[in-house]
Design a protein around this motif. Structure first.
Motif, mmCIF file in Angstrom:
data_model
loop_
_atom_site.group_PDB
_atom_site.id
_atom_site.type_symbol
_atom_site.label_atom_id
_atom_site.label_comp_id
_atom_site.label_asym_id
_atom_site.label_seq_id
_atom_site.Cartn_x
_atom_site.Cartn_y
_atom_site.Cartn_z
ATOM 1 N N THR A 140 -3.222 -16.006 -0.032
ATOM 2 C CA THR A 140 -4.268 -16.180 -1.045
ATOM 3 C C THR A 140 -3.774 -15.757 -2.427
ATOM 4 O O THR A 140 -4.558 -15.563 -3.340
ATOM 5 C CB THR A 140 -5.530 -15.381 -0.660
ATOM 6 O OG1 THR A 140 -5.137 -14.092 -0.199
ATOM 7 C CG2 THR A 140 -6.313 -16.076 0.417
ATOM 8 N N ILE A 163 1.034 -11.698 -3.938
ATOM 9 C CA ILE A 163 1.880 -12.678 -3.262
ATOM 10 C C ILE A 163 1.331 -12.915 -1.862
ATOM 11 O O ILE A 163 0.891 -11.989 -1.197
ATOM 12 C CB ILE A 163 3.331 -12.142 -3.214
ATOM 13 C CG1 ILE A 163 3.895 -12.167 -4.638
ATOM 14 C CG2 ILE A 163 4.210 -12.952 -2.275
ATOM 15 C CD1 ILE A 163 5.158 -11.427 -4.812
ATOM 16 N N THR A 209 1.263 -6.757 -2.636
ATOM 17 C CA THR A 209 0.442 -7.251 -1.534
ATOM 18 C C THR A 209 -1.027 -7.156 -1.968
ATOM 19 O O THR A 209 -1.329 -6.697 -3.069
ATOM 20 C CB THR A 209 0.656 -6.421 -0.248
ATOM 21 O OG1 THR A 209 0.310 -5.064 -0.559
ATOM 22 C CG2 THR A 209 2.089 -6.515 0.246
ATOM 23 N N ASN A 262 10.768 0.686 4.395
ATOM 24 C CA ASN A 262 9.534 1.133 5.056
ATOM 25 C C ASN A 262 9.846 2.366 5.897
ATOM 26 O O ASN A 262 10.919 2.445 6.514
ATOM 27 C CB ASN A 262 8.976 0.003 5.941
ATOM 28 C CG ASN A 262 7.528 0.215 6.286
ATOM 29 O OD1 ASN A 262 7.148 1.260 6.821
ATOM 30 N ND2 ASN A 262 6.695 -0.770 5.989
ATOM 31 N N ARG A 322 0.827 -1.212 0.000
ATOM 32 C CA ARG A 322 0.000 0.000 0.000
ATOM 33 C C ARG A 322 0.862 1.264 0.000
ATOM 34 O O ARG A 322 0.489 2.289 -0.566
ATOM 35 C CB ARG A 322 -0.903 -0.012 1.240
ATOM 36 C CG ARG A 322 -2.143 0.824 1.063
ATOM 37 C CD ARG A 322 -2.876 1.074 2.386
ATOM 38 N NE ARG A 322 -3.128 -0.085 3.184
ATOM 39 C CZ ARG A 322 -4.293 -0.746 3.258
ATOM 40 N NH1 ARG A 322 -5.296 -0.344 2.522
ATOM 41 N NH2 ARG A 322 -4.428 -1.772 4.050
ATOM 42 N N SER A 353 3.813 -3.672 5.159
ATOM 43 C CA SER A 353 3.929 -3.746 6.625
ATOM 44 C C SER A 353 4.488 -5.088 7.105
ATOM 45 O O SER A 353 5.195 -5.151 8.101
ATOM 46 C CB SER A 353 2.560 -3.478 7.266
ATOM 47 O OG SER A 353 1.622 -4.453 6.824
HETATM 48 C C1 LIG Z 1 -7.702 -14.569 4.916
HETATM 49 C C2 LIG Z 1 -6.753 -13.479 4.507
HETATM 50 C C3 LIG Z 1 -5.909 -13.709 3.457
HETATM 51 C C4 LIG Z 1 -5.011 -12.717 3.055
HETATM 52 N N1 LIG Z 1 -4.160 -12.981 2.017
HETATM 53 C C5 LIG Z 1 -3.232 -12.061 1.688
HETATM 54 C C6 LIG Z 1 -2.271 -12.321 0.669
HETATM 55 O O1 LIG Z 1 -2.272 -13.382 0.027
HETATM 56 N N2 LIG Z 1 -1.348 -11.369 0.411
HETATM 57 C C7 LIG Z 1 -1.312 -10.173 1.073
HETATM 58 O O2 LIG Z 1 -0.417 -9.365 0.799
HETATM 59 N N3 LIG Z 1 -2.215 -9.906 2.024
HETATM 60 C C8 LIG Z 1 -3.175 -10.800 2.337
HETATM 61 N N4 LIG Z 1 -4.086 -10.491 3.298
HETATM 62 C C9 LIG Z 1 -4.091 -9.122 3.846
HETATM 63 C C10 LIG Z 1 -3.032 -8.917 4.932
HETATM 64 O O3 LIG Z 1 -3.568 -9.277 6.178
HETATM 65 C C11 LIG Z 1 -2.569 -7.447 5.018
HETATM 66 O O4 LIG Z 1 -3.696 -6.634 5.208
HETATM 67 C C12 LIG Z 1 -1.808 -6.966 3.776
HETATM 68 O O5 LIG Z 1 -0.746 -7.834 3.483
HETATM 69 C C13 LIG Z 1 -1.254 -5.575 4.045
HETATM 70 O O6 LIG Z 1 -0.697 -5.076 2.866
HETATM 71 P P1 LIG Z 1 0.376 -3.901 2.929
HETATM 72 O O7 LIG Z 1 1.534 -4.310 3.771
HETATM 73 O O8 LIG Z 1 0.658 -3.491 1.528
HETATM 74 O O9 LIG Z 1 -0.434 -2.691 3.563
HETATM 75 P P2 LIG Z 1 -0.341 -2.011 5.048
HETATM 76 O O10 LIG Z 1 -0.472 -3.072 6.062
HETATM 77 O O11 LIG Z 1 -1.286 -0.915 5.001
HETATM 78 O O12 LIG Z 1 1.146 -1.486 5.076
HETATM 79 C C14 LIG Z 1 1.641 -0.425 4.315
HETATM 80 C C15 LIG Z 1 3.056 -0.124 4.795
HETATM 81 O O13 LIG Z 1 3.654 0.838 3.957
HETATM 82 C C16 LIG Z 1 4.463 1.689 4.760
HETATM 83 N N5 LIG Z 1 4.601 2.946 4.012
HETATM 84 C C17 LIG Z 1 3.656 3.906 3.785
HETATM 85 N N6 LIG Z 1 4.163 4.866 2.991
HETATM 86 C C18 LIG Z 1 5.450 4.526 2.738
HETATM 87 C C19 LIG Z 1 6.485 5.127 1.970
HETATM 88 N N7 LIG Z 1 6.313 6.285 1.300
HETATM 89 N N8 LIG Z 1 7.702 4.497 1.931
HETATM 90 C C20 LIG Z 1 7.909 3.336 2.592
HETATM 91 N N9 LIG Z 1 6.957 2.731 3.331
HETATM 92 C C21 LIG Z 1 5.738 3.311 3.376
HETATM 93 C C22 LIG Z 1 3.686 1.823 6.055
HETATM 94 O O14 LIG Z 1 4.565 2.181 7.115
HETATM 95 C C23 LIG Z 1 3.112 0.432 6.226
HETATM 96 O O15 LIG Z 1 3.981 -0.413 7.008
HETATM 97 C C24 LIG Z 1 -4.981 -11.462 3.717
HETATM 98 C C25 LIG Z 1 -5.844 -11.258 4.796
HETATM 99 C C26 LIG Z 1 -6.724 -12.234 5.174
HETATM 100 C C27 LIG Z 1 -7.627 -11.994 6.362
#
Ligand SMILES: Cc1cc2nc3c(=O)[nH]c(=O)nc-3n(C[C@H](O)[C@H](O)[C@H](O)COP(=O)(O)OP(=O)(O)OC[C@H]3O[C@@H](n4cnc5c(N)ncnc54)[C@H](O)[C@@H]3O)c2cc1C
Length: 340
Positions: A267, A264, A249, A301, A226, A282
């Motif tokens: 799921t 990746i 993600t 991050n 994200r 994250s």
């Molecule tokens: C049953 C189930 C299955 C799931 N399957 C998957 C799956 O297969 N794959 C998957 O990925 N997720 C899956 N999820 C979702 C998972 O739980 C997380 O919500 C997801 O991985 C979070 O994605 P993220 O790290 O991109 O986003 P966030 O958790 O929102 O993290 C974003 C990160 O970016 C950092 N950031 C923000 N801006 C910047 C910047 N400018 N420079 C550097 N860092 C920055 C923040 O500090 C934060 O740590 C699943 C969830 C469930 C319940």
């Protein structure tokens, strides 16, 4: 409890792998399962078998032996040329009823899932789907299948101690494949497939192969979360220069920034690149399972407390929009990236 068609007294101490093929090419996951099956069989002194169904696929028998199977069960019939559950299920059931393996493994591909589910009912045995690991208890020969549940919050170990065969499916990329060795001849058992057109309730009219990506084979992955705010072009440039590919993600996929086939994780796809550069992620468990077999993980991050840093080999606390251009510049200086 319903009894399986054969039980512990009749089982043969062997592991069978469904050697799934499409157009005469074995699926990668079948090779991965042959490698895992060999390892497990050697641990307990059992035999490893490959089950091959198709039409004019005899040429693949050698390849299965080259992947260390001791025997191949082969059914060749024109109605097995293209997978249909109506044709594959009875022939596989016939082979299993004759060979009575203790364990039957299939890739969690669309066809593998379909076939394994149908067989579970026909053979009246259990099936553990989407396993993340497999082992055999050497004391009693029981397959212990590891699966995650409740979004990764629970790790369950599942056993079917009284039913045979013990069945499991595994997604592509979970186990590493073994290099093919010299093909050493083993036993080939031919199965007479008694099939007729009337038995097939579905007909494959056309098969269209999309231009899919295969992240499981990428040596370098640049992965955006994200935090990259949909700027996958920036990641793509870096990935191309490193002869890699891009992944994501779940949130950017859900937000429509990138195709779902690039997701990746639990799921999504399970990958094992040499290097994963993880940007703005994250580090949720559901994501991390998708790259836990990577050789080296570099995480970028802004949040020094981000859980991804507990998992990464190299941690860069910084803004991805500043770090990536700096990284590109450094690579250019080292002549690793073409100057554009
Ligand atoms: C049953 C189930 C299955 C799931 N399957 C998957 C799956 O297969 N794959 C998957 O990925 N997720 C899956 N999820 C979702 C998972 O739980 C997380 O919500 C997801 O991985 C979070 O994605 P993220 O790290 O991109 O986003 P966030 O958790 O929102 O993290 C974003 C990160 O970016 C950092 N950031 C923000 N801006 C910047 C910047 N400018 N420079 C550097 N860092 C920055 C923040 O500090 C934060 O740590 C699943 C969830 C469930 C319940």
């Amino acid at each position: 409890m319903v009894e399986s068609l054969y039980g512990l007294e009749e089982e043969k101490k062997s592991i069978w792998v469904f050697a799934e093929q499409t157009d005469g090419v074995l699926e990668g996951v079948s090779l991965e399962l042959l490698a895992k099956g060999r390892q497990l069989a050697d641990e307990v002194g059992w035999q490893l078998g490959g089950l091959l169904l198709g039409h004019q696929v005899e040429g693949l028998v050698e390849e299965i032996f080259a992947h260390n199977a001791d025997e191949v069960w082969l059914a060749d019939h024109p109605l097995l040329e293209v997978y249909t559950v109506d044709a594959y299920a009875p022939v596989t059931q016939e082979a299993i009823s004759r060979g009575k393996p203790s364990i039957f493994l299939a890739g969690a591909t669309p066809n593998g899932r379909d076939l394994a589910g149908r067989l579970g009912v026909r053979l009246r045995t259990g099936l553990t789907a989407d396993c993340t690991d497999l082992r055999i208890n050497p004391e009693n020969g029981v397959l212990v299948s590891e699966v995650t549940g409740f979004g990764g919050g629970v790790l369950a170990l599942i056993e079917a101690p009284k039913h045979r065969p013990q069945m499991a499916t595994v997604r592509p990329g979970v186990f590493p494949p073994a290099e093919a060795g010299p093909s050493k001849p083993g036993r080939v058992v031919k199965i007479d497939a008694e099939l007729s057109e009337e038995m097939l309730r579905t007909q494959v009219v056309e098969r269209v192969i999309g231009e899919g990506v295969d992240l499981t084979r990428a040596p370098v992955l640049v992965i955006g979360g994200r935090g990259v705010e949909g700027h996958f072009d920036m990641l793509s440039e870096l990935a191309q220069s490193l002869e890699g590919d891009i992944g994501a993600t779940r949130p950017p996929v859900d937000d429509g920034y990138i195709d779902r086939e690039r997701q990746i994780g639990q799921t999504g796809v399970i990958c094992r690149p040499k290097v994963a550069i993880v940007c703005g992620v994250s580090g949720a468990f559901q994501f991390v399972v998708g790259i836990q077999e990577a050789d080296t993980v570099i995480a970028i991050n802004t949040d020094p407390e981000a859980p991804i840093f507990e998992f990464a080999d190299y941690c860069i606390v910084g803004d991805v929009f500043q770090v990536l251009p700096a990284l590109k510049q450094a690579l250019q200086a080292a002549d690793k990236v073409p100057h554009v």
